[in-house]
Design an enzyme around this catalytic site. Structure first.
Site, PDB file in Angstrom:
ATOM      1  N   GLU A 142       0.783  -1.231   0.000  1.00 51.52           N
ATOM      2  CA  GLU A 142       0.000   0.000   0.000  1.00 51.52           C
ATOM      3  C   GLU A 142       0.823   1.294   0.000  1.00 51.52           C
ATOM      4  O   GLU A 142       0.380   2.291  -0.563  1.00 51.52           O
ATOM      5  CB  GLU A 142      -0.932  -0.001   1.223  1.00 51.52           C
ATOM      6  CG  GLU A 142      -1.971  -1.104   1.212  1.00 51.52           C
ATOM      7  CD  GLU A 142      -2.940  -0.968   0.055  1.00 51.52           C
ATOM      8  OE1 GLU A 142      -3.503   0.133  -0.133  1.00 51.52           O
ATOM      9  OE2 GLU A 142      -3.111  -1.949  -0.690  1.00 51.52           O
ATOM     10  N   SER A 423     -22.494 -28.268 -24.891  1.00 56.17           N
ATOM     11  CA  SER A 423     -23.300 -28.017 -26.093  1.00 56.17           C
ATOM     12  C   SER A 423     -24.317 -26.906 -25.940  1.00 56.17           C
ATOM     13  O   SER A 423     -24.985 -26.556 -26.918  1.00 56.17           O
ATOM     14  CB  SER A 423     -24.009 -29.306 -26.516  1.00 56.17           C
ATOM     15  OG  SER A 423     -23.068 -30.234 -27.013  1.00 56.17           O
TER      16      SER A 423
END
Length: 814
Positions: A142, A423
């Site tokens: 940070e 499919s």
């Protein structure tokens, strides 16, 4: 004698002036200078120096350098005054409400409550109890220069604002001091007023408090996900240990979470693992760069897998799945960021229909869960299910099934992205063909009546990649129409069609329908037609909703309204767009109606409403899908196999007492049971379709009519009749011996079934078995021709329904 001319410089005497009064001397050059001054105009000074010329034209509107300099000084003075005033007027306030944050309330669309997301989990610890390596990991993630920098970094703030404005991503540009001020004293609102307060409080705090004090406060107030505030709560939530026992690797992962707490939880969001690992590596590399970690230690550091999510009791059942999906939607659509949402106090009205949500849960329970016997059948321990239901006209998510219980199975099966859709992707290939007016390799327009060769392992023609896909059951169908290939889910036909259309165009059409472009394994190629990509159930429901609404895509939503106090939070616009043409969508729907009426999805007829749908079964039978819709409701159901202990994806062979699980079996029956209840009290509505030219069913061929045109280079079918899939059978001879191996496919069915030997010698009695093989795969069906023998003997693919007899595992997609 005339008067002499006066000498130069002599001024004539005024006759009226007495002689003793002195006369002024006149400069002989004065008249010349006066004339020159009159000619030059008023801009000439008395000193003779050249003056500024007056501006004319457009130059009159430009500021002078004196004005510019004065303006800069004035702005600097105002800014300096504002900074001084802000510093004097803004005091360090008491801790904000986030220190004792409120719960968020989630509501059904009728206003009744779904859940509250729990109280804040926070335990403060002194900095001395936090290992130095964990502190350094947080700084590496940070604010690497925290101990040497000032409380605020104006350059970083300007850079972050510029990157955000230019579309390079939202960045905070905040130091750890500023983030601590936001976490503890203010809030997460993205407003100018809040940012201004943050700036001045951070300056004061930096002058009055030590760096260690600020870092300790930051580590105790930051949000790490899993409802954990502070490093101690995070250590318990992710690793089940106190913070003082965290390793460097574990500390680096917790530091990773600070950037995006929800998205980087690799347990709740497995699809985000690559991004989380990249961020984790960034943290460790930063520690090496700052010399907080040696290269040798870095090389031996391995990713520490976090533990399971321990959900709150109030989020049991489906409530936890719903809450997590809604929170993800809010964060992903930038309505609120996850830290702001975690502050609580929001009242969130969702689109979830309470009655239909109950109907979906009941359908899964009655058709699948109630039949599981994990104590006696090991495969039943692997079974998972996910489902989503959407109103295609509005895009509202009406119901969602995420799993058996959020407190037991924490990964939402409706939103995960690690199973192939199989499919159920094939309709997108055909829709792309119609949308792009595509043609076969020999120039025939692709319609439902176009003839393709459907032989097993037929090599795809025209592509750069060599690909010869297997059909389900390894059945060869000969030359068949696209409509029949869709009914029977023939891989060979759709792989060739994807190349005929262009795999890039197929991908674009799928994206237009609603499949996210960043979906895993979404790679253009002939195999994509078999559904190798890993879209979520929610994504597939969005895409099928676009087909159902005649090609018009309305982005899905979980949220109707968000309020906090007296304020209403703005929601994103969801303007419908015509993603693909109506003919493309409706012609695709017409074929999917045939799948339900005549193909692998006939179980959906039990819903009692006209429906269009497609079945699918993933590689190694790890998943089984049924995606279908009526004109008013779109629902996708998927069953999945996963080891509950290791989390690995597993095949569903043997689950629920079936040899294999197909999309036309349990998923289709769940769909039918849900849809019947969800549409209870409404009349069945037929589809209103506008088909492409040539898409209407052809008239029955007469004896004089010419045979259909073949795919170039392919043999003619041995039998012009339409192949059909068999109904489920309890016998084993028809499928294994009489059907697939000898009776159906090899001898009794396709090769010799109808022509030479299929009737008795090979298909029935000898190999199939007199009683079972003969009836199923041999004598009865084998003599009807190659297509009938083949499909009746072996084409009962995974989609046709549950295979009650034994069949060999399939390593390919249907």
């Amino acid at each position: 004698m005339s008067d002499q001319s006066p000498p130069p410089g002599w001024t004539p005497r005024d006759p009226d002036t007495p002689p003793d009064v002195p006369q002024p001397r006149t400069d002989p050059s004065a008249p010349r200078r006066a004339r020159q001054a009159r000619q030059e105009g008023p801009h000439q000074g008395r000193s003779g120096k050249k003056a500024r010329r007056r501006r004319t034209g457009w130059r009159r509107f430009l500021p002078t350098w004196r004005m510019v300099l004065g303006g800069i000084l004035l702005v600097a003075l105002l800014i300096g005054g504002a900074l001084v005033a802000g510093y004097l007027l803004v005091d360090i306030p008491p801790a904000n409400a986030a220190a004792t944050a409120q719960s968020n309330v989630y509501l059904y669309s009728d206003g009744s409550q779904i859940a509250r997301d729990g109280e804040v989990n926070r335990v403060n610890v002194p900095l001395s109890q936090i290992p130095r390596s964990v502190q350094q990991a947080v700084l590496a993630a940070e604010d690497r220069d925290f101990y040497s920098e000032r409380a605020v970094d104006p350059k970083a703030m300007i850079r972050a604002a510029w990157n955000t404005a230019t579309g390079k991503g939202t960045q905070s540009g905040s130091t750890i001091t500023q983030q601590y001020v936001k976490n503890y004293y203010l809030g997460q609102e993205q407003t100018i007023k809040r940012k201004a307060k943050e700036f001045f409080i951070a300056i004061k705090l930096g002058r009055e408090k030590s760096k260690n004090y600020i870092l300790e406060g930051y580590l105790n107030t930051s949000y790490f996900g899993r409802n954990a505030y502070g490093i101690q709560a995070a250590a318990q939530a992710y690793y089940g240990k106190d913070v003082n026992k965290l390793t460097t690797a574990e500390g680096a992962y917790l530091a990773t979470l600070l950037n995006s707490p929800s998205a980087f939880d690799v347990v709740s969001h497995p699809q985000s693992r690559p991004r989380a690992l990249a961020r984790w590596n960034y943290v460790l590399d930063g520690m090496v760069k700052k010399q907080w970690l040696t290269p040798a230690e870095r090389a031996t550091t391995r990713f520490p897998e976090p533990g399971k999510v321990r959900a709150a009791a109030g989020l049991s059942g489906q409530r936890g799945y719903l809450v997590e999906a809604i929170k993800d939607y809010i964060v992903d659509n930038k309505i609120l960021d996850d830290k702001t949402l975690a502050e609580g106090g929001y009242r969130i009205t969702t689109t979830i229909d309470k009655r239909r949500q109950g109907a979906l849960v009941d359908a899964v329970d009655s058709e699948m869960v109630s039949k599981l016997e994990p104590e006696t059948r090991k495969a039943d321990r692997l079974v998972r299910a996910g489902g989503v239901s959407i109103d295609p006209a509005t895009g509202k998510v009406l119901a969602m099934y995420g799993g058996i219980d959020y407190t037991k199975q924490y990964v939402n099966n409706a939103t995960r992205h690690d199973y192939q859709v199989a499919s159920t992707f094939k309709p997108f290939v055909f829709a792309a063909a119609v949308e792009n007016d595509s043609r076969t390799q020999d120039g025939r327009r692709i319609t439902p009546n176009t003839i393709y060769n459907g032989d097993n392992k037929r090599p795809v023609v025209g592509g750069r990649i060599r690909f010869a896909p297997e059909n389900e059951g390894q059945v060869s169908y000969g030359n068949i129409t696209v409509n029949t290939a869709t009914d029977l889910s023939v891989n060979a036909v759709y792989a060739q069609m994807a190349v005929d259309v262009g795999t890039g165009k197929v991908k674009k059409t799928a994206i237009d329908l609603g499949i996210p472009e960043n979906t895993p394994n979404f790679v253009p190629g002939p195999a994509m037609a078999l559904g190798t990509l890993q879209a979520s159930v929610l994504d597939m429901t969005q895409a099928y909703a676009t087909l159902a609404d005649h090609g018009r895509r309305t982005p899905y939503t979980f949220v109707e309204k968000i309020t906090k106090g007296g304020d209403t939070i703005g929601l994103p616009q969801r303007t419908p767009t015509q993603a693909i043409g109506r003919e493309a969508a409706d012609t695709t729907t017409s074929m999917l109606v045939s799948v339900v009426d005549n193909g692998t999805g006939t179980a959906a007829l039990a819903a009692g409403h006209p429906a269009a749908g497609k079945t699918g079964t993933g590689e190694l039978d790890r998943s089984a899908w049924f995606a279908a819709y009526t004109p008013d409701l779109v629902t996708v159901i998927s069953m999945m196999g996963q080891d509950p202990d290791t989390g690995t994806l597993e095949s569903l062979y043997g689950a629920l007492g079936e040899a294999r699980i197909g999309g036309g079996g349990y998923p289709a029956r769940i769909w039918a049971a849900y849809t019947k209840t969800a549409l209870e009290g409404t009349d069945p509505v037929d589809f209103d379709l506008e088909l492409q030219p040539g898409a209407a069913p052809p008239p029955p061929p007469s004896q004089e009519s010419e045979p259909p045109q073949e795919t170039p280079g392919e043999p003619s079918p041995s039998n012009p009749e339409r192949p059909t899939r068999p109904s489920p059978s309890a016998s084993t001879g028809g499928r294994n011996q009489g059907g697939q191996n000898d009776g159906g496919q090899n001898q009794g069915g396709q090769n010799n079934g109808g022509q030479d030997n299929g009737g008795q010698d090979n298909g029935g009695q000898d190999n199939g078995g007199t009683t079972q093989g003969g009836d199923q795969g041999g004598t009865t069906q084998g003599t009807q021709g190659s297509a009938q023998g083949s499909t009746q003997g072996s084409a009962q693919g995974t989609d046709g329904g549950p295979a009650e007899g034994l069949r060999p595992p399939s390593a390919f997609l249907e």
